[in-house]
Enzyme design. Structure first.
Site, PDB file in Angstrom:
ATOM      1  N   ARG A   1     -15.760 -17.044 -47.345  1.00  0.00           N
ATOM      2  CA  ARG A   1     -15.493 -17.526 -45.986  1.00  0.00           C
ATOM      3  C   ARG A   1     -15.407 -19.047 -45.993  1.00  0.00           C
ATOM      4  NH1 ARG A   1     -19.560 -18.512 -43.110  1.00  0.00           N
ATOM      5  NH2 ARG A   1     -20.688 -16.563 -43.493  1.00  0.00           N
TER       6      ARG A   1
ATOM      7  N   ASP B   1       2.347 -27.455 -31.541  1.00  0.00           N
ATOM      8  CA  ASP B   1       2.599 -26.158 -32.169  1.00  0.00           C
ATOM      9  C   ASP B   1       3.980 -26.253 -32.819  1.00  0.00           C
ATOM     10  OD1 ASP B   1       3.355 -23.529 -32.756  1.00  0.00           O
ATOM     11  OD2 ASP B   1       2.237 -22.685 -31.062  1.00  0.00           O
TER      12      ASP B   1
ATOM     13  N   TYR C   1       4.078 -20.226 -25.760  1.00  0.00           N
ATOM     14  CA  TYR C   1       3.898 -18.899 -26.339  1.00  0.00           C
ATOM     15  C   TYR C   1       2.933 -18.108 -25.445  1.00  0.00           C
ATOM     16  CZ  TYR C   1       2.356 -15.318 -29.586  1.00  0.00           C
ATOM     17  OH  TYR C   1       2.044 -14.125 -30.151  1.00  0.00           O
TER      18      TYR C   1
ATOM     19  N   LYS D   1       5.360 -16.518 -38.797  1.00  0.00           N
ATOM     20  CA  LYS D   1       6.768 -16.676 -38.447  1.00  0.00           C
ATOM     21  C   LYS D   1       7.556 -17.267 -39.630  1.00  0.00           C
ATOM     22  CE  LYS D   1       4.941 -15.183 -34.645  1.00  0.00           C
ATOM     23  NZ  LYS D   1       4.523 -16.062 -33.555  1.00  0.00           N
TER      24      LYS D   1
END
Ligand SMILES: *Cc1c(COP(=O)(O)O)cnc(C)c1O
Length: 384
Positions: free
Chosen positions: A54, A179, A107, A204
């Site tokens: 992690r 973004d 978005y 994406k």
């Protein structure tokens, strides 16, 4: 980014940054370190700083170094999804009572994160047309800590002048978050234009093959990078080793894919402009697009996303989506295969009734890298 890559061109960095040959075997691609914990050489004797996956994992480190190099940042962090990255950023930057200016065309999931989740923790937000720097300045309050920008925006392909908003942010002493999912770092470099943090949905264009969900944050500010890394580990929504590996693999072809996405999207936009059933085409590469000049200044190409409005309203727009064959009806974007969707009923359904509601006659295309004649033929038959 490490000094080794600082003078290399983008395409070279995409392939080599973070991708050093495996010291044990010489494997030219970073191995998938599918592991949770690491043998220590005596208590606290970590090999290369790895103690628990992690906190850090070598495959994720390779991706994170690559991401930092591609955005011209100092720190890249990879997450389980774009929204996990956004959530980490919000919690690292904000406390209850703080305020964020968000775009009037964001978005849908980003809007939902502010409207339905962050608001429950006392984070306030208001909406502004980020393509107008004066409107953003007017939206700032005493408690504003960040301005959030998406350019090109989703699904209306609006363009925000990043350098102009960086000035607004700097003057006000707030962070500018960009973004960069729609452009990718190949087409646009927000940190060089003055942004403080870049957000990505790696799902994406970065991954590029519709086979992984991931997210990222990149910053050039070392202190902020440390703060974000602390929260990434403390909150735990990290990218797994296999997901990191498959994004890293996708990024190697980002430049060639984006060139083809841009070329195909431009041809599609030009065909749609001429089509009698289309009332408006939204593509920043078109000279009549209101953001065209700013896009030409801050982007290397205009991207692979095209939206358009269909004569006949909502039912006609839905029918175009249903008739498309080569364009697959589906959410998401940025893969090699072309996709079509109806934002009002699909990706942006959660924005219905809000300032972010999208026109009902709108169709959004993610133009893939297939042969463009095949794509044009499919759209012509879908429009009827
Ligand atoms: C998809 C997307 C996101 C969210 O990313 P996930 O990987 O789906 O969590 C954020 N911003 C933009 C612009 C997106 O397209």
């Amino acid at each position: 980014m490490s000094d080794e890559h600082i003078h290399q061109n983008f395409e070279t960095r995409a392939i080599h940054a973070g991708n050093t040959a495996d010291p044990l075997t010489g494997a030219v691609v970073p191995p998938i370190y599918q592991v949770s914990t690491y043998k220590q050489d005596g208590v606290g004797g970590l090999r290369g700083g790895y103690e628990y996956s992690r906190s850090a994992n070598p495959t994720r480190t390779a991706l994170e170094e690559n991401l930092a190099a591609l955005e011209g940042g100092r720190r890249g962090l990879a997450f389980a999804s774009g929204l996990a990255a956004e959530d980490c950023l919000l919690r690292a930057l904000l406390v209850p009572g703080d305020h964020v200016v968000i775009p009037n065309d964001a978005y849908g999931g980003t809007f939902r994160l502010f409207a339905k989740v962050a608001s429950r923790w006392g984070v306030e937000w208001s909406v502004a047309d980020t393509s107008d720097p004066a409107a953003v300045r007017d939206a700032l309050t005493e408690r504003t800590k960040a301005i959030w920008v998406e350019t090109p925006s989703n699904p209306l392909l609006g363009i925000t002048d990043i350098a102009a908003l960086a000035d607004v942010a700097r003057t006000a002493g707030v962070k500018l978050v960009v973004d960069n999912t729609f452009a990718s770092p190949y087409l646009q470099q927000p940190l060089a234009l003055g942004a403080d943090v870049v957000v990505h949905s790696l799902t994406k264009y970065m991954g590029g093959h519709s086979d992984v969900v991931g997210g990222a944050l990149v910053t050039a500010d070392e202190a902020l990078g440390e703060e974000l890394a602390y929260h990434q580990n403390a909150m735990g929504a990290v990218a797994g080793p296999f997901d990191s590996w498959i994004v890293l693999r996708g990024i190697k072809t980002l430049a060639v894919r984006m060139d083809r996405h841009c070329a195909n999207a431009e041809r599609v936009a030009r065909m749609l402009v001429e089509h009698p059933k289309v009332t408006q085409v939204l593509y920043p590469g078109l000279p009549e697009h209101p953001g065209h000049e700013v896009a030409a200044k801050q982007m290397r190409g205009y991207g692979g996303m095209v939206s358009f409005r269909v004569a006949g309203g909502e039912e006609a727009a839905v029918a175009v989506c249903d008739r498309a064959k080569l364009f697959t009806l589906g959410e998401s974007l940025g893969g090699v295969e072309s996709l079509i969707e109806h934002p009002g009923r699909m990706t942006h359904a959660s924005a219905a009734g809000s300032a972010l509601e999208v026109p009902a006659d709108l169709v959004r295309l993610s133009v893939g890298i297939e042969n463009v004649e095949d794509l044009l033929a499919d759209l012509r038959q879908a429009l009827g």
